[in-house]
Write an enzyme that holds these catalytic residues in place. Structure first.
Site, PDB file in Angstrom:
ATOM      1  N   MET A   1       0.861  -1.192   0.000  1.00 44.64           N
ATOM      2  CA  MET A   1       0.000   0.000   0.000  1.00 44.64           C
ATOM      3  C   MET A   1       0.894   1.237   0.000  1.00 44.64           C
ATOM      4  O   MET A   1       1.698   1.434   0.919  1.00 44.64           O
ATOM      5  CB  MET A   1      -0.919  -0.004   1.227  1.00 44.64           C
ATOM      6  CG  MET A   1      -2.054  -1.020   1.113  1.00 44.64           C
ATOM      7  SD  MET A   1      -3.139  -1.031   2.554  1.00 44.64           S
ATOM      8  CE  MET A   1      -2.130  -1.934   3.732  1.00 44.64           C
TER       9      MET A   1
ATOM     10  N   GLN B   1       8.048  -4.128  -5.458  1.00 44.48           N
ATOM     11  CA  GLN B   1       7.053  -4.013  -6.523  1.00 44.48           C
ATOM     12  C   GLN B   1       7.353  -2.841  -7.454  1.00 44.48           C
ATOM     13  O   GLN B   1       7.603  -1.727  -6.990  1.00 44.48           O
ATOM     14  CB  GLN B   1       5.657  -3.821  -5.942  1.00 44.48           C
ATOM     15  CG  GLN B   1       4.601  -3.899  -7.039  1.00 44.48           C
ATOM     16  CD  GLN B   1       3.210  -3.540  -6.566  1.00 44.48           C
ATOM     17  OE1 GLN B   1       2.961  -2.400  -6.198  1.00 44.48           O
ATOM     18  NE2 GLN B   1       2.313  -4.507  -6.577  1.00 44.48           N
TER      19      GLN B   1
ATOM     20  N   CYS C   1      -2.868  -1.134 -10.258  1.00 50.42           N
ATOM     21  CA  CYS C   1      -3.133   0.232  -9.791  1.00 50.42           C
ATOM     22  C   CYS C   1      -4.197   0.892 -10.682  1.00 50.42           C
ATOM     23  O   CYS C   1      -4.047   0.948 -11.903  1.00 50.42           O
ATOM     24  CB  CYS C   1      -1.844   1.054  -9.802  1.00 50.42           C
ATOM     25  SG  CYS C   1      -2.112   2.718  -9.151  1.00 50.42           S
TER      26      CYS C   1
ATOM     27  N   LYS D   1       0.983  -8.806  -9.724  1.00 53.44           N
ATOM     28  CA  LYS D   1      -0.249  -8.566  -8.950  1.00 53.44           C
ATOM     29  C   LYS D   1      -1.264  -7.962  -9.918  1.00 53.44           C
ATOM     30  O   LYS D   1      -1.029  -6.880 -10.473  1.00 53.44           O
ATOM     31  CB  LYS D   1       0.030  -7.638  -7.776  1.00 53.44           C
ATOM     32  CG  LYS D   1      -1.183  -7.395  -6.883  1.00 53.44           C
ATOM     33  CD  LYS D   1      -0.748  -6.861  -5.521  1.00 53.44           C
ATOM     34  CE  LYS D   1      -1.915  -6.503  -4.619  1.00 53.44           C
ATOM     35  NZ  LYS D   1      -2.521  -5.207  -4.954  1.00 53.44           N
TER      36      LYS D   1
ATOM     37  N   ASN E   1      -6.582 -11.923  -2.676  1.00 51.02           N
ATOM     38  CA  ASN E   1      -6.582 -10.630  -1.998  1.00 51.02           C
ATOM     39  C   ASN E   1      -7.944  -9.969  -2.201  1.00 51.02           C
ATOM     40  O   ASN E   1      -8.563 -10.125  -3.244  1.00 51.02           O
ATOM     41  CB  ASN E   1      -5.446  -9.767  -2.586  1.00 51.02           C
ATOM     42  CG  ASN E   1      -5.521  -8.295  -2.201  1.00 51.02           C
ATOM     43  OD1 ASN E   1      -5.598  -7.433  -3.066  1.00 51.02           O
ATOM     44  ND2 ASN E   1      -5.504  -8.016  -0.919  1.00 51.02           N
TER      45      ASN E   1
ATOM     46  N   ASP F   1     -10.840  -7.702   0.635  1.00 57.89           N
ATOM     47  CA  ASP F   1     -11.898  -7.731   1.650  1.00 57.89           C
ATOM     48  C   ASP F   1     -11.665  -8.725   2.782  1.00 57.89           C
ATOM     49  O   ASP F   1     -12.622  -9.142   3.428  1.00 57.89           O
ATOM     50  CB  ASP F   1     -13.262  -8.033   1.019  1.00 57.89           C
ATOM     51  CG  ASP F   1     -13.742  -6.897   0.120  1.00 57.89           C
ATOM     52  OD1 ASP F   1     -13.072  -5.843   0.100  1.00 57.89           O
ATOM     53  OD2 ASP F   1     -14.768  -7.074  -0.557  1.00 57.89           O
TER      54      ASP F   1
ATOM     55  N   GLY G   1      -4.761  -6.071   2.941  1.00 58.43           N
ATOM     56  CA  GLY G   1      -4.381  -4.660   2.844  1.00 58.43           C
ATOM     57  C   GLY G   1      -5.045  -3.848   3.938  1.00 58.43           C
ATOM     58  O   GLY G   1      -4.540  -3.740   5.056  1.00 58.43           O
ATOM     59  N   ARG G   2      -6.229  -3.303   3.635  1.00 60.10           N
ATOM     60  CA  ARG G   2      -6.876  -2.381   4.565  1.00 60.10           C
ATOM     61  C   ARG G   2      -7.176  -2.995   5.922  1.00 60.10           C
ATOM     62  O   ARG G   2      -7.166  -2.287   6.931  1.00 60.10           O
ATOM     63  CB  ARG G   2      -8.146  -1.811   3.910  1.00 60.10           C
ATOM     64  CG  ARG G   2      -7.806  -0.856   2.756  1.00 60.10           C
ATOM     65  CD  ARG G   2      -8.980  -0.633   1.852  1.00 60.10           C
ATOM     66  NE  ARG G   2      -9.396  -1.883   1.198  1.00 60.10           N
ATOM     67  CZ  ARG G   2     -10.465  -2.011   0.443  1.00 60.10           C
ATOM     68  NH1 ARG G   2     -11.259  -0.987   0.248  1.00 60.10           N
ATOM     69  NH2 ARG G   2     -10.751  -3.174  -0.131  1.00 60.10           N
TER      70      ARG G   2
END
Ligand SMILES: Cc1cc2nc3c(=O)[nH]c(=O)nc-3n(C[C@H](O)[C@H](O)[C@H](O)COP(=O)(O)O)c2cc1C
Length: 302
Positions: free
Chosen positions: A13, A66, A96, A135, A196, A198, A220-221
């Site tokens: 991130m 990355q 992205c 990714k 990946n 949620d 992530g989040r």
């Protein structure tokens, strides 16, 4: 039982997953790490800011760097540099969604051009000996959900593993992540697929593995303000306080002063989520001038 055995990884991130946060996540139990996206061209132009983004600590191995870019030769040269600097893997960003990135043919735009992707994969693969991963997203939009096509091409070109964030570029980060797009990629290729999207707790990770058959899960989040998501079992309040203190120390020790102040504010604001009066606390944290003042104010509310 199954939950404790899942290979959980921290998702890259931008402006979040710098060395201090990555190391804290690793110390909580995260598997192989990935740096935030690095602009390949800026790296070759010796941009000091980009150079700073490539730094990692010895304890972070294994770590992937990355890259973001579109020109095969620029990407390959940047990959060579990062390999020489000690990266254990090079990951290509094909997800992205940001307009100013895709308008340059980078990030998710690479998925719109499968023939161009072949050249990028081949050129990067030849350039490095370390693991080469990508990714991707589900596709560009609902009419072009081509993750399976891109994954098959990647496998044929010697890519070692694929992370799938199954939303399309048009979905950005909205709506529910359609995990079935991960399952389709798992079914289509023999190389490991990392799922990946949620995952907010270990039970979600177990559900993703059960639903898709993915080899590992990237978060992530769900890790923002909660690096203990990577730890097996419950983390006590005291243990959480210790982890937050450690994170603050790492930020102060390893980031330039101006970046450190911003990072303390951002991460402590995430750690404060759910506190009574969190919104007001967040506002006051962002107004404070020094690392000490930011930390004192946070701990007064703890
Ligand atoms: C603030 C932010 C920055 C991100 N930066 C990157 C990045 O540099 N490279 C990348 O591949 N994905 C990036 N992503 C996407 C995440 O890696 C991940 O795919 C996405 O957030 C979905 O996973 P989640 O639901 O667990 O958050 C970013 C996401 C967020 C929220």
């Amino acid at each position: 039982m199954l939950e404790a055995m899942i290979d959980l990884r921290l998702a890259p991130m931008a402006a979040v997953t710098n060395a201090p946060f990555r190391l804290v996540c690793r110390e909580c139990g995260a598997g192989p790490l990935t740096n935030e996206e690095i602009d390949a061209r800026a790296l070759l132009q010796n941009s000091a800011r980009t150079e700073e983004l490539t730094r990692f600590l010895p304890e972070e191995h294994p770590i992937a760097m990355q890259l973001l870019g579109a020109d095969p030769d620029v990407l390959a040269e940047a990959a060579r540099r990062l390999e020489a600097a000690g990266a254990d893997a090079i990951d290509l960003n094909m997800g992205c969604p940001v307009a100013k990135i895709v308008s340059k043919g980078q990030g998710a735009a690479l998925m719109r051009d499968p023939l161009g992707a072949v050249v990028v994969f081949r050129t990067m693969r030849k350039a490095i000996a370390v693991r080469f991963t990508i990714k991707i997203r589900g596709g560009w939009d609902e009419r072009t959900v081509n993750a399976v096509e891109i994954a098959r091409i990647a496998e044929g070109e010697g890519v070692d593993a694929i992370t799938v964030h199954p939303r399309t570029r048009s979905q950005q980060y909205t709506g529910v992540a359609p995990w079935e797009n991960i399952a389709r990629v798992v079914d289509a290729v023999a190389i490991p697929v990392v799922g990946n999207g949620d995952v907010r707790c270990r039970a979600d990770a177990a559900a993703m593995v059960a639903a898709t058959g993915c080899a590992a899960v990237m978060i992530g989040r769900g890790a923002l303000g909660a690096p203990w998501i990577f730890a097996a079992g419950e983390t006590s309040r005291d243990e959480r306080a210790r982890i937050i203190r450690r994170h603050c120390e790492l930020i102060e020790a390893h980031l330039p002063a101006a970046t450190a102040l911003i990072q303390l504010k951002r991460h402590l604001a995430w750690y404060a989520r759910g506190f009574p009066g969190a919104a007001a606390l967040r506002e006051s944290l962002f107004a404070l001038p020094t690392p000490a003042a930011v930390q004192n104010t946070f701990w007064e509310s703890w």
